[in-house]
Design a protein around this motif. Structure first.
Motif, PDB file in Angstrom:
ATOM      1  N   SER A  84     -66.574 -35.275 -70.074  1.00  0.00           N
ATOM      2  CA  SER A  84     -66.564 -33.922 -70.558  1.00  0.00           C
ATOM      3  C   SER A  84     -67.591 -33.740 -71.449  1.00  0.00           C
ATOM      4  N   GLU A  85     -67.470 -34.447 -72.565  1.00  0.00           N
ATOM      5  CA  GLU A  85     -68.161 -34.373 -73.750  1.00  0.00           C
ATOM      6  C   GLU A  85     -69.735 -34.883 -73.370  1.00  0.00           C
ATOM      7  N   TYR A  86     -69.946 -35.673 -72.685  1.00  0.00           N
ATOM      8  CA  TYR A  86     -71.413 -35.775 -71.907  1.00  0.00           C
ATOM      9  C   TYR A  86     -71.956 -34.594 -71.236  1.00  0.00           C
ATOM     10  N   MET A  87     -70.964 -34.100 -70.283  1.00  0.00           N
ATOM     11  CA  MET A  87     -71.403 -32.695 -69.568  1.00  0.00           C
ATOM     12  C   MET A  87     -71.726 -31.705 -70.389  1.00  0.00           C
ATOM     13  N   ALA A  88     -70.962 -31.446 -71.548  1.00  0.00           N
ATOM     14  CA  ALA A  88     -71.225 -30.462 -72.453  1.00  0.00           C
ATOM     15  C   ALA A  88     -72.400 -30.570 -72.891  1.00  0.00           C
ATOM     16  N   VAL A  89     -72.840 -31.821 -73.543  1.00  0.00           N
ATOM     17  CA  VAL A  89     -74.279 -32.212 -74.305  1.00  0.00           C
ATOM     18  C   VAL A  89     -75.392 -31.682 -73.068  1.00  0.00           C
ATOM     19  N   LEU A  90     -75.158 -32.185 -71.633  1.00  0.00           N
ATOM     20  CA  LEU A  90     -76.037 -31.945 -70.833  1.00  0.00           C
ATOM     21  C   LEU A  90     -76.128 -30.231 -70.528  1.00  0.00           C
ATOM     22  N   ASP A  91     -74.980 -29.756 -70.649  1.00  0.00           N
ATOM     23  CA  ASP A  91     -74.937 -28.041 -70.457  1.00  0.00           C
ATOM     24  C   ASP A  91     -75.750 -27.527 -71.609  1.00  0.00           C
ATOM     25  N   ASP A  92     -75.536 -27.978 -72.919  1.00  0.00           N
ATOM     26  CA  ASP A  92     -76.464 -27.401 -73.976  1.00  0.00           C
ATOM     27  C   ASP A  92     -77.969 -27.673 -73.671  1.00  0.00           C
ATOM     28  N   ILE A  93     -78.295 -28.832 -73.317  1.00  0.00           N
ATOM     29  CA  ILE A  93     -79.540 -29.183 -73.221  1.00  0.00           C
ATOM     30  C   ILE A  93     -80.260 -28.277 -72.112  1.00  0.00           C
ATOM     31  N   LEU A  94     -79.464 -28.265 -70.822  1.00  0.00           N
ATOM     32  CA  LEU A  94     -80.178 -27.329 -69.989  1.00  0.00           C
ATOM     33  C   LEU A  94     -80.252 -25.687 -70.528  1.00  0.00           C
ATOM     34  N   LYS A  95     -79.266 -25.186 -71.059  1.00  0.00           N
ATOM     35  CA  LYS A  95     -79.092 -23.809 -71.574  1.00  0.00           C
ATOM     36  C   LYS A  95     -80.339 -23.766 -72.767  1.00  0.00           C
ATOM     37  N   SER A  96     -80.535 -24.764 -73.582  1.00  0.00           N
ATOM     38  CA  SER A  96     -81.574 -24.713 -74.338  1.00  0.00           C
ATOM     39  C   SER A  96     -83.267 -24.732 -73.732  1.00  0.00           C
ATOM     40  N   LEU A  97     -83.214 -25.530 -72.738  1.00  0.00           N
ATOM     41  CA  LEU A  97     -84.415 -25.492 -71.926  1.00  0.00           C
ATOM     42  C   LEU A  97     -84.787 -24.155 -71.326  1.00  0.00           C
ATOM     43  N   ASP A  98     -83.750 -23.725 -70.775  1.00  0.00           N
ATOM     44  CA  ASP A  98     -83.836 -22.214 -70.218  1.00  0.00           C
ATOM     45  C   ASP A  98     -84.134 -21.202 -71.208  1.00  0.00           C
ATOM     46  N   ALA A  99     -83.639 -21.269 -72.350  1.00  0.00           N
ATOM     47  CA  ALA A  99     -83.964 -20.410 -73.247  1.00  0.00           C
ATOM     48  C   ALA A  99     -85.116 -20.636 -73.988  1.00  0.00           C
ATOM     49  N   HIS A 100     -85.785 -21.826 -73.753  1.00  0.00           N
ATOM     50  CA  HIS A 100     -87.215 -22.162 -74.315  1.00  0.00           C
ATOM     51  C   HIS A 100     -88.253 -21.916 -73.095  1.00  0.00           C
ATOM     52  N   GLY A 101     -87.846 -21.216 -72.010  1.00  0.00           N
ATOM     53  CA  GLY A 101     -88.766 -20.774 -70.978  1.00  0.00           C
ATOM     54  C   GLY A 101     -89.191 -22.115 -70.052  1.00  0.00           C
ATOM     55  N   VAL A 102     -88.618 -23.176 -70.249  1.00  0.00           N
ATOM     56  CA  VAL A 102     -89.101 -24.342 -69.298  1.00  0.00           C
ATOM     57  C   VAL A 102     -89.033 -24.226 -67.859  1.00  0.00           C
ATOM     58  N   ASP A 103     -89.716 -24.634 -67.161  1.00  0.00           N
ATOM     59  CA  ASP A 103     -89.782 -24.496 -65.829  1.00  0.00           C
ATOM     60  C   ASP A 103     -88.858 -25.432 -65.097  1.00  0.00           C
ATOM     61  N   GLU A 104     -88.385 -25.171 -63.799  1.00  0.00           N
ATOM     62  CA  GLU A 104     -87.383 -25.789 -63.009  1.00  0.00           C
ATOM     63  C   GLU A 104     -87.806 -27.153 -62.755  1.00  0.00           C
ATOM     64  N   GLU A 105     -88.962 -27.790 -62.593  1.00  0.00           N
ATOM     65  CA  GLU A 105     -89.505 -29.036 -62.476  1.00  0.00           C
ATOM     66  C   GLU A 105     -89.281 -29.734 -63.911  1.00  0.00           C
ATOM     67  N   THR A 106     -89.555 -29.253 -64.953  1.00  0.00           N
ATOM     68  CA  THR A 106     -89.379 -29.798 -66.139  1.00  0.00           C
ATOM     69  C   THR A 106     -87.818 -29.952 -66.603  1.00  0.00           C
ATOM     70  N   ARG A 107     -87.123 -28.961 -66.279  1.00  0.00           N
ATOM     71  CA  ARG A 107     -85.787 -28.890 -66.525  1.00  0.00           C
ATOM     72  C   ARG A 107     -85.096 -30.264 -65.694  1.00  0.00           C
ATOM     73  N   ARG A 108     -85.566 -30.373 -64.447  1.00  0.00           N
ATOM     74  CA  ARG A 108     -85.035 -31.454 -63.605  1.00  0.00           C
ATOM     75  C   ARG A 108     -85.543 -32.835 -64.078  1.00  0.00           C
ATOM     76  N   ASP A 109     -86.955 -33.185 -64.723  1.00  0.00           N
ATOM     77  CA  ASP A 109     -87.207 -34.106 -65.341  1.00  0.00           C
ATOM     78  C   ASP A 109     -86.183 -34.345 -66.455  1.00  0.00           C
ATOM     79  N   VAL A 110     -86.271 -33.433 -67.139  1.00  0.00           N
ATOM     80  CA  VAL A 110     -85.237 -33.987 -68.607  1.00  0.00           C
ATOM     81  C   VAL A 110     -84.080 -34.276 -68.089  1.00  0.00           C
ATOM     82  N   LEU A 111     -83.389 -33.522 -67.173  1.00  0.00           N
ATOM     83  CA  LEU A 111     -82.061 -33.978 -66.627  1.00  0.00           C
ATOM     84  C   LEU A 111     -81.869 -35.250 -66.070  1.00  0.00           C
TER      85      LEU A 111
END
Length: 124
Positions: A84-111
């Motif tokens: 659950s901590e690991y998933m919380a980190v991933l959620d924070d990363i994805l939310k940060s990518l979204d707020a940063h205006g990163v496109d879907e392909e890039t979000r998938r690559d980071v994930l």
């Protein structure tokens, strides 16, 4: 011409801003913020941790930065990080990518990169 993940993240300035946003998200996340309290209370260690993360993300995404810190396994060994901590980190990363205006392909690559490191982070 294809662009690198580093370029898609905004190169040096984009990676730096993204790291700041991710760390801020972690500090605000009640699931994982206790893990960051020591850093929060020591600005010098916080700055060093952010620099390591910038270099890790920069080099890992194809940028010129050089990460010279410990391996993911060395850093996380003995921390007993839960799923659950690991998933919380991933959620924070994805939310940060979204707020940063990163496109879907890039979000998938980071994930995908984050998932590839899971075995070196969770319950080691």
């Amino acid at each position: 011409m294809s662009t690198t993940l580093y370029e898609r993240l905004g190169s040096e300035r984009g990676v730096s801003a993204l790291v700041d946003r991710i760390v801020d998200a972690h500090l605000a996340n009640p699931e994982i913020n206790p893990r960051y309290q020591e850093l929060k209370e020591d600005p010098e260690r916080m700055a060093q941790a952010k620099e390591h993360l910038r270099n890790f993300l920069g080099e890992g995404s194809g940028g010129p930065e050089k990460y010279e810190g410990r391996s993911m396994l060395e850093i996380h060994r003995g921390m007993n990080i839960s799923e659950s901590e690991y998933m919380a980190v991933l959620d924070d990363i994805l939310k940060s990518l979204d707020a940063h205006g990163v496109d879907e392909e890039t979000r998938r690559d980071v994930l995908a990169i984050a998932y590839s490191l899971k075995g070196e982070i969770v319950r080691v």
